[in-house]
Write a protein that holds these residues in place. Structure first.
Motif, PDB file in Angstrom:
ATOM      1  N   ARG A 256      38.912  58.933  83.633  1.00  0.00           N
ATOM      2  CA  ARG A 256      39.484  59.299  82.403  1.00  0.00           C
ATOM      3  C   ARG A 256      39.453  58.337  81.346  1.00  0.00           C
ATOM      4  NH1 ARG A 256      44.683  56.982  81.529  1.00  0.00           N
ATOM      5  NH2 ARG A 256      45.643  56.114  83.537  1.00  0.00           N
ATOM      6  N   THR A 257      38.310  57.291  81.430  1.00  0.00           N
ATOM      7  CA  THR A 257      38.200  56.218  80.413  1.00  0.00           C
ATOM      8  C   THR A 257      36.860  56.516  79.619  1.00  0.00           C
ATOM      9  OG1 THR A 257      39.780  54.580  81.659  1.00  0.00           O
ATOM     10  CG2 THR A 257      37.959  53.965  80.141  1.00  0.00           C
ATOM     11  N   THR A 258      36.988  56.265  78.436  1.00  0.00           N
ATOM     12  CA  THR A 258      35.879  56.237  77.559  1.00  0.00           C
ATOM     13  C   THR A 258      35.732  54.956  77.078  1.00  0.00           C
ATOM     14  OG1 THR A 258      36.197  58.678  77.020  1.00  0.00           O
ATOM     15  CG2 THR A 258      34.669  57.228  75.603  1.00  0.00           C
ATOM     16  N   VAL A 259      34.824  54.045  77.096  1.00  0.00           N
ATOM     17  CA  VAL A 259      34.565  52.763  76.430  1.00  0.00           C
ATOM     18  C   VAL A 259      33.770  52.838  75.352  1.00  0.00           C
ATOM     19  CG1 VAL A 259      33.755  50.381  76.673  1.00  0.00           C
ATOM     20  CG2 VAL A 259      34.711  51.447  78.463  1.00  0.00           C
ATOM     21  N   LEU A 260      34.270  52.308  73.904  1.00  0.00           N
ATOM     22  CA  LEU A 260      33.484  52.646  72.733  1.00  0.00           C
ATOM     23  C   LEU A 260      33.043  51.267  72.283  1.00  0.00           C
ATOM     24  CD1 LEU A 260      36.314  54.863  71.438  1.00  0.00           C
ATOM     25  CD2 LEU A 260      34.070  55.600  71.645  1.00  0.00           C
ATOM     26  N   THR A 261      31.454  51.238  72.168  1.00  0.00           N
ATOM     27  CA  THR A 261      31.286  49.790  72.156  1.00  0.00           C
ATOM     28  C   THR A 261      29.955  49.844  71.344  1.00  0.00           C
ATOM     29  OG1 THR A 261      30.437  47.861  73.543  1.00  0.00           O
ATOM     30  CG2 THR A 261      30.061  49.768  74.539  1.00  0.00           C
ATOM     31  N   THR A 262      29.207  48.544  71.405  1.00  0.00           N
ATOM     32  CA  THR A 262      27.897  48.479  70.659  1.00  0.00           C
ATOM     33  C   THR A 262      26.769  48.592  71.736  1.00  0.00           C
ATOM     34  OG1 THR A 262      27.916  46.092  71.197  1.00  0.00           O
ATOM     35  CG2 THR A 262      29.006  46.694  69.273  1.00  0.00           C
ATOM     36  N   ARG A 263      25.705  48.824  71.106  1.00  0.00           N
ATOM     37  CA  ARG A 263      24.424  49.128  71.808  1.00  0.00           C
ATOM     38  C   ARG A 263      24.416  47.868  72.907  1.00  0.00           C
ATOM     39  NH1 ARG A 263      21.300  53.009  71.763  1.00  0.00           N
ATOM     40  NH2 ARG A 263      22.257  53.583  69.857  1.00  0.00           N
ATOM     41  N   ALA A 264      24.287  46.781  72.546  1.00  0.00           N
ATOM     42  CA  ALA A 264      24.427  45.473  73.415  1.00  0.00           C
ATOM     43  C   ALA A 264      25.499  45.721  74.391  1.00  0.00           C
ATOM     44  CB  ALA A 264      24.364  44.193  72.614  1.00  0.00           C
ATOM     45  N   GLY A 265      26.649  45.963  74.117  1.00  0.00           N
ATOM     46  CA  GLY A 265      27.827  46.088  74.736  1.00  0.00           C
ATOM     47  C   GLY A 265      27.710  47.119  75.942  1.00  0.00           C
ATOM     48  N   ALA A 266      27.064  48.252  75.682  1.00  0.00           N
ATOM     49  CA  ALA A 266      26.884  49.308  76.385  1.00  0.00           C
ATOM     50  C   ALA A 266      25.851  48.842  77.545  1.00  0.00           C
ATOM     51  CB  ALA A 266      26.416  50.442  75.970  1.00  0.00           C
ATOM     52  N   GLU A 267      25.007  48.250  77.278  1.00  0.00           N
ATOM     53  CA  GLU A 267      24.001  47.656  78.472  1.00  0.00           C
ATOM     54  C   GLU A 267      24.546  46.752  79.085  1.00  0.00           C
ATOM     55  OE1 GLU A 267      20.505  45.799  76.147  1.00  0.00           O
ATOM     56  OE2 GLU A 267      20.089  48.156  75.319  1.00  0.00           O
ATOM     57  N   ARG A 268      25.589  45.873  78.686  1.00  0.00           N
ATOM     58  CA  ARG A 268      26.149  44.752  79.357  1.00  0.00           C
ATOM     59  C   ARG A 268      27.147  45.528  80.334  1.00  0.00           C
ATOM     60  NH1 ARG A 268      30.293  42.019  80.082  1.00  0.00           N
ATOM     61  NH2 ARG A 268      29.903  39.880  81.235  1.00  0.00           N
TER      62      ARG A 268
ATOM     63  N   GLY B 277      27.526  48.574  81.334  1.00  0.00           N
ATOM     64  CA  GLY B 277      27.176  49.706  82.258  1.00  0.00           C
ATOM     65  C   GLY B 277      27.050  49.575  83.735  1.00  0.00           C
ATOM     66  N   GLY B 278      26.441  48.361  84.147  1.00  0.00           N
ATOM     67  CA  GLY B 278      26.467  48.320  85.300  1.00  0.00           C
ATOM     68  C   GLY B 278      27.955  47.718  86.098  1.00  0.00           C
TER      69      GLY B 278
END
Ligand SMILES: NC(=O)c1ccc[n+]([C@@H]2O[C@H](COP(=O)([O-])OP(=O)(O)OC[C@H]3O[C@@H](n4cnc5c(N)ncnc54)[C@H](OP(=O)(O)O)[C@@H]3O)[C@@H](O)[C@H]2O)c1
Length: 267
Positions: free
Chosen positions: A144-156, A158-159
């Motif tokens: 039930r969680t959505t993380v709203l981040t930057t492009r670099a943050g999403a890459e970091r 994601g895993g």
């Protein structure tokens, strides 16, 4: 819980059909338009909302008010999504960000209200973070969680966060909060309760995103002495006056003992 007393509110505010158990505790009306961003804070008499290095600071700032927890639960129960910044997430590692977790005594009525409003049983949790550091989510909250981040943050991230929706909303180091709110709305999470700290609140105010502020004024003084300890005010990181006047309109005054529960329209 000490009774909440309505001292004043204008006519014509939206009113949700609160179950009797909630309406009896919250006099006056409570309701929101479908698309809305409302923030909730408790602050001391001298305007402090956070003592970052102090254990159980939220309880100290709220002066252990049960009524403040009840109002927090009620506001969560009306939301599609509860939005926090990484600072607030880290400061409350045991919080589940759910209505019933903060006021279990009214769990059944809070659930009834969500059903009556056509909401999912639990609000989503949205986290604003640049993603440079790891995040620890509440147990069982990944789906039930959505993380709203930057492009670099999403890459970091994601895993690191399996099963969590990670949405890159902007380039650069900081999250564009306007794009973050738009991303939530695109997903149908229209009514957003901002429980972020003073930094996210400041960014949202600067972006003109906050429609209403629910502010509990607690009858204690925190004091400030930056050399001794950090104390954060309601808005941190954005200077408004003298260049920008962010004005508010009083939309409700309630009282429980010596605590005041204020509701302001913004924008
Ligand atoms: N009294 C109350 O009612 C109340 C309410 C809420 C919070 N609090 C307290 O406030 C304290 C936390 O305050 P805080 O201001 O540090 O937390 P916050 O506003 O919840 O989170 C701030 C963090 O969000 C991330 N962020 C990313 N993009 C941002 C953007 N555009 N604007 C703002 N933030 C962005 C940044 O961290 P990264 O990018 O590094 O992840 C930033 O440090 C805690 O002690 C908490 O308990 C009190």
């Amino acid at each position: 819980m000490e009774a909440l007393e309505l001292l004043g509110e204008p006519d014509g505010l939206p009113a949700f059909p609160l179950p009797a158990g909630l309406a009896g505790r919250y006099p006056g009306s409570l309701g929101f338009p479908e698309e809305w961003v409302y923030a909730n804070f408790v602050e001391t008499l001298d305007g402090v909302v956070a003592l970052p290095e102090v254990p159980r600071a939220n309880r100290l700032i709220a002066d252990a008010s049960d009524t403040d927890h009840f109002v927090m639960a009620l506001l969560r129960a009306c939301a599609h999504v509860v939005l926090v910044g990484s600072g607030t997430l880290r400061a409350s590692p045991s919080s589940k960000w759910l209505p019933e977790s903060v006021y279990p005594a009214a769990a059944a009525e809070l659930a009834e209200l969500r059903t009556a409003l056509g909401l999912d049983p639990q609000p989503r949790l949205a986290i604003v973070t640049g993603g440079r550091s790891s995040l620890a989510l509440p147990e069982g909250a990944a789906a039930r969680t959505t993380v709203l981040t930057t492009r670099a943050g999403a890459e970091r991230l994601g895993g690191e966060l399996p099963g969590v929706e990670i949405v890159p909303v902007s380039e650069g180091d900081e999250v564009d909060v306007r794009a973050a709110v738009a991303a939530l709305r695109e997903r149908g999470h229209a009514r957003i309760l901002s429980e972020g700290g003073p930094t996210v609140f400041a960014s949202c105010l600067r972006a003109g995103l906050i429609d209403e502020l629910f502010l509990t004024l607690s009858p204690v003084v925190a004091g400030r002495a930056p050399v001794v300890r950090e104390a954060l005010g309601l808005v941190e990181g954005e200077p408004f006056l003298p260049e920008t006047r962010v004005g508010a309109t009083l939309r409700g005054v309630r009282r429980s003992g010596s605590h005041l529960f204020l509701r302001y329209g913004l924008g």
